[in-house]
Write a protein that holds these residues in place. Structure first.
Motif, PDB file in Angstrom:
ATOM      1  N   LYS A  34      37.099  46.297  44.222  1.00 23.23           N
ATOM      2  CA  LYS A  34      37.722  47.255  43.293  1.00 23.23           C
ATOM      3  C   LYS A  34      37.736  46.681  41.887  1.00 23.23           C
ATOM      4  O   LYS A  34      37.840  45.479  41.694  1.00 23.23           O
ATOM      5  CB  LYS A  34      39.149  47.565  43.732  1.00 23.23           C
ATOM      6  CG  LYS A  34      39.255  48.269  45.070  1.00 23.23           C
ATOM      7  CD  LYS A  34      40.716  48.540  45.387  1.00 23.23           C
ATOM      8  CE  LYS A  34      40.856  49.231  46.742  1.00 23.23           C
ATOM      9  NZ  LYS A  34      42.280  49.487  47.086  1.00 23.23           N
ATOM     10  N   ALA A  35      37.681  47.559  40.904  1.00 24.95           N
ATOM     11  CA  ALA A  35      37.740  47.132  39.504  1.00 24.95           C
ATOM     12  C   ALA A  35      39.135  46.596  39.186  1.00 24.95           C
ATOM     13  O   ALA A  35      40.145  47.153  39.613  1.00 24.95           O
ATOM     14  CB  ALA A  35      37.399  48.307  38.584  1.00 24.95           C
ATOM     15  N   PHE A  36      39.198  45.484  38.422  1.00 23.82           N
ATOM     16  CA  PHE A  36      40.507  44.882  38.089  1.00 23.82           C
ATOM     17  C   PHE A  36      41.264  45.788  37.112  1.00 23.82           C
ATOM     18  O   PHE A  36      40.710  46.197  36.086  1.00 23.82           O
ATOM     19  CB  PHE A  36      40.300  43.502  37.466  1.00 23.82           C
ATOM     20  CG  PHE A  36      41.587  42.771  37.218  1.00 23.82           C
ATOM     21  CD1 PHE A  36      42.203  42.078  38.246  1.00 23.82           C
ATOM     22  CD2 PHE A  36      42.191  42.805  35.965  1.00 23.82           C
ATOM     23  CE1 PHE A  36      43.394  41.406  38.027  1.00 23.82           C
ATOM     24  CE2 PHE A  36      43.375  42.138  35.752  1.00 23.82           C
ATOM     25  CZ  PHE A  36      43.986  41.435  36.779  1.00 23.82           C
ATOM     26  N   LEU A 143      48.827  42.749  41.971  1.00 22.51           N
ATOM     27  CA  LEU A 143      47.735  42.196  41.175  1.00 22.51           C
ATOM     28  C   LEU A 143      47.122  40.959  41.841  1.00 22.51           C
ATOM     29  O   LEU A 143      45.940  40.667  41.649  1.00 22.51           O
ATOM     30  CB  LEU A 143      48.242  41.836  39.770  1.00 22.51           C
ATOM     31  CG  LEU A 143      48.560  43.027  38.850  1.00 22.51           C
ATOM     32  CD1 LEU A 143      49.239  42.547  37.578  1.00 22.51           C
ATOM     33  CD2 LEU A 143      47.285  43.794  38.505  1.00 22.51           C
ATOM     34  N   GLU A 144      47.932  40.230  42.612  1.00 20.27           N
ATOM     35  CA  GLU A 144      47.422  39.038  43.292  1.00 20.27           C
ATOM     36  C   GLU A 144      46.353  39.379  44.331  1.00 20.27           C
ATOM     37  O   GLU A 144      45.545  38.527  44.703  1.00 20.27           O
ATOM     38  CB  GLU A 144      48.572  38.283  43.958  1.00 20.27           C
ATOM     39  CG  GLU A 144      49.384  37.427  43.000  1.00 20.27           C
ATOM     40  CD  GLU A 144      50.434  36.601  43.714  1.00 20.27           C
ATOM     41  OE1 GLU A 144      50.375  36.522  44.960  1.00 20.27           O
ATOM     42  OE2 GLU A 144      51.313  36.036  43.036  1.00 20.27           O
ATOM     43  N   LYS A 145      46.334  40.633  44.803  1.00 28.77           N
ATOM     44  CA  LYS A 145      45.327  41.050  45.806  1.00 28.77           C
ATOM     45  C   LYS A 145      43.911  40.991  45.230  1.00 28.77           C
ATOM     46  O   LYS A 145      42.933  40.907  45.973  1.00 28.77           O
ATOM     47  CB  LYS A 145      45.629  42.457  46.304  1.00 28.77           C
ATOM     48  CG  LYS A 145      46.933  42.553  47.098  1.00 28.77           C
ATOM     49  CD  LYS A 145      47.190  43.985  47.533  1.00 28.77           C
ATOM     50  CE  LYS A 145      48.494  44.096  48.329  1.00 28.77           C
ATOM     51  NZ  LYS A 145      48.781  45.495  48.735  1.00 28.77           N
ATOM     52  N   PHE A 146      43.826  41.078  43.878  1.00 31.52           N
ATOM     53  CA  PHE A 146      42.505  41.041  43.245  1.00 31.52           C
ATOM     54  C   PHE A 146      41.982  39.613  43.108  1.00 31.52           C
ATOM     55  O   PHE A 146      40.853  39.402  42.671  1.00 31.52           O
ATOM     56  CB  PHE A 146      42.574  41.699  41.855  1.00 31.52           C
ATOM     57  CG  PHE A 146      42.784  43.179  41.906  1.00 31.52           C
ATOM     58  CD1 PHE A 146      41.707  44.052  41.949  1.00 31.52           C
ATOM     59  CD2 PHE A 146      44.063  43.716  41.937  1.00 31.52           C
ATOM     60  CE1 PHE A 146      41.897  45.422  42.006  1.00 31.52           C
ATOM     61  CE2 PHE A 146      44.268  45.079  41.987  1.00 31.52           C
ATOM     62  CZ  PHE A 146      43.183  45.940  42.026  1.00 31.52           C
TER      63      PHE A 146
END
Length: 460
Positions: A34-36, A143-146
């Motif tokens: 996925k895009a950040f 956000l940490e999932k990215f």
């Protein structure tokens, strides 16, 4: 060997001729990640910045200042009610005491209203901040999932290892680290702020004597714990020959001097009378600049005796080493006597020190002597006043007609100087002719153009 080289070159030439210059090579890249969400991260950073700006140490100090002010007022109200019960004659003193109590109750109500308002604001701020922090935590977890490369987790693991390594090193290290020197000579340590004015009165002679000093005895005689003293320069704003005493703060406010005056000499000025406004009372004795001399005088209020101490050679006196600001100097402020938890100090300057502040500790006793001297690098004429608190010298400077700044400190234990204290005092009058610290109640007592003002001191 030659035939082999020729065949290879021919083959290369044939391959080059067969390739078409118009043909291009392209490949397709499919990104399954996925895009950040950069916009989401920007919003999180903005929310964090807003949270930091909303919650500041000043808000805590404001609430603490209000609580200290309320505590002082309630204690004073209790004392004044006890005084009323003792001195109520049904006429003059009773009416005056009731008037003082009525004013104090009005001020207490105003403080409580302001405290309630401030407390409600802080409760709302706490609730909002708690909710905001929970939201920020959830957003950061998303956000940490990215972080597919596990960079953040790796950094956290490294930080944990560093902590463990530091603990292990501390256990193995058998050398005891030296302790830091204390910040001052008392438990309260450094000055962090002063409150708004807590006491403000014009006294008995409103507008009559512009120069003077007032305060409390840090080491009072038995039975005189609640007394206040006042010295007004009654001759040309330079000289005085008596100290005026009050049995309580309410007596001073309404101008009833029950003990009355204690006279140093019947003439004014004359040998050993007061010169200049920077005086203090300590242990039942008044310390001041002797008339027309580079001497410290000690006047015992009980025995009426005067003893003197000559300051080092070259000490400036007779208005040659004054406190000043840009517009004017305060005349005959060559010597500034000060008190704190440890005793009496004198601040002055000498020709050898080129006008810089010099600080000396006075040895207690019927005849004062110098115990130890410190030299500073702050120019006396750039200072408007000084005071001592917990073994630390503080200096003020004039900002404008409404504000004075405590800008400088010198720690007598460490020898450390600071020029960026940055504590601002709101003034009730443009000039502060004298400033004394009282360790009894941690108050700064200022004499300002014949007005008496006091501030609560907050320590770290």
């Amino acid at each position: 060997m030659k035939l082999y080289v020729i065949i290879s070159l021919c083959a290369l030439l044939t391959f080059t001729q067969q390739a078409s210059p118009l043909e291009t090579c392209a490949c397709e890249l499919n990104n399954s990640e996925k895009a950040f969400p950069h916009e989401k991260l920007r919003i999180v950073e903005t929310n964090v910045s807003d949270c930091n700006s909303n919650i500041t140490p000043q808000k805590t100090v404001e609430l603490e200042s209000l609580l200290l002010g309320l505590e002082h007022r309630l204690s004073q109200l209790n004392k004044d009610v006890l005084i009323l019960e003792k001195e109520d004659d049904g006429e003059l003193y009773g009416v005056l005491s009731l008037y003082v109590i009525e004013n104090e109750m009005t001020e207490i109500k105003q403080l409580i209203d302001k405290l309630n308002s401030t407390t409600q604001q802080h409760q709302i701020l706490t609730a909002n901040a708690t909710k905001q922090l929970e939201n920020l935590k959830k957003e950061m977890q998303e956000l940490e999932k990215f972080d597919t490369m596990q960079v953040i987790k790796g950094q956290q693991a490294i930080a944990a290892l560093k902590v463990d390594l530091h603990k292990c090193s501390e256990k193995l290290n058998t050398t005891v680290a030296p302790t830091e020197p204390p910040q001052g000579t008392c438990a309260r340590s450094r000055l962090v702020n002063v409150t708004e004015p807590k006491v403000y009165t014009k006294g008995e002679y409103p507008g009559s004597y512009a120069y003077g000093a007032w305060g409390r005895d840090p080491r009072p005689e038995k039975g005189k714990e609640s007394w206040y003293w006042l010295v007004m320069l009654t001759l040309s704003n330079v000289h005085a020959n008596y100290v005026r005493l009050y049995s309580s703060l309410s007596s001073l406010i309404i101008g009833v001097s029950v003990p009355g005056n204690v006279q140093i000499h019947s003439s004014n000025p004359t040998t050993n009378t007061i010169q200049g406004p920077n005086n203090v009372l300590y242990g039942g004795a008044l310390y001041y600049n002797c008339y027309n001399q580079d001497y410290v005088c000690r006047f015992n209020l009980t025995t009426k005796s005067v003893t003197t101490l000559q300051l080092p050679k070259g000490t400036r006196y007779n208005s040659k080493g004054n406190f000043c600001h840009l517009e004017e100097c305060y005349p005959y402020t060559d010597l500034d006597l000060a008190t704190d938890e440890s005793g009496v100090w004198v601040v002055y300057t000498t020709t050898q020190d080129f006008g810089n502040l010099v600080l000396s500790k006075l040895e207690e006793g019927e005849t004062p002597t110098l115990r130890r001297t410190w030299r500073t690098s702050v120019y006396k004429r750039a200072v408007t006043n000084t005071f001592m608190a917990c073994g630390v010298l503080y200096a003020t400077r004039y900002i404008n007609r409404e504000v004075e700044e405590i800008f400088y400190s010198f720690n007598t234990v460490t020898g450390q100087e600071k020029f960026n204290i940055g504590i601002f005092m709101n003034k009730m009058s443009p000039n502060i002719q004298s400033l004394n610290y009282s360790p009894v109640d941690q108050m700064l007592h200022a004499y300002c153009d014949s007005n008496m003002v006091s501030y609560k001191v907050l320590f770290g």
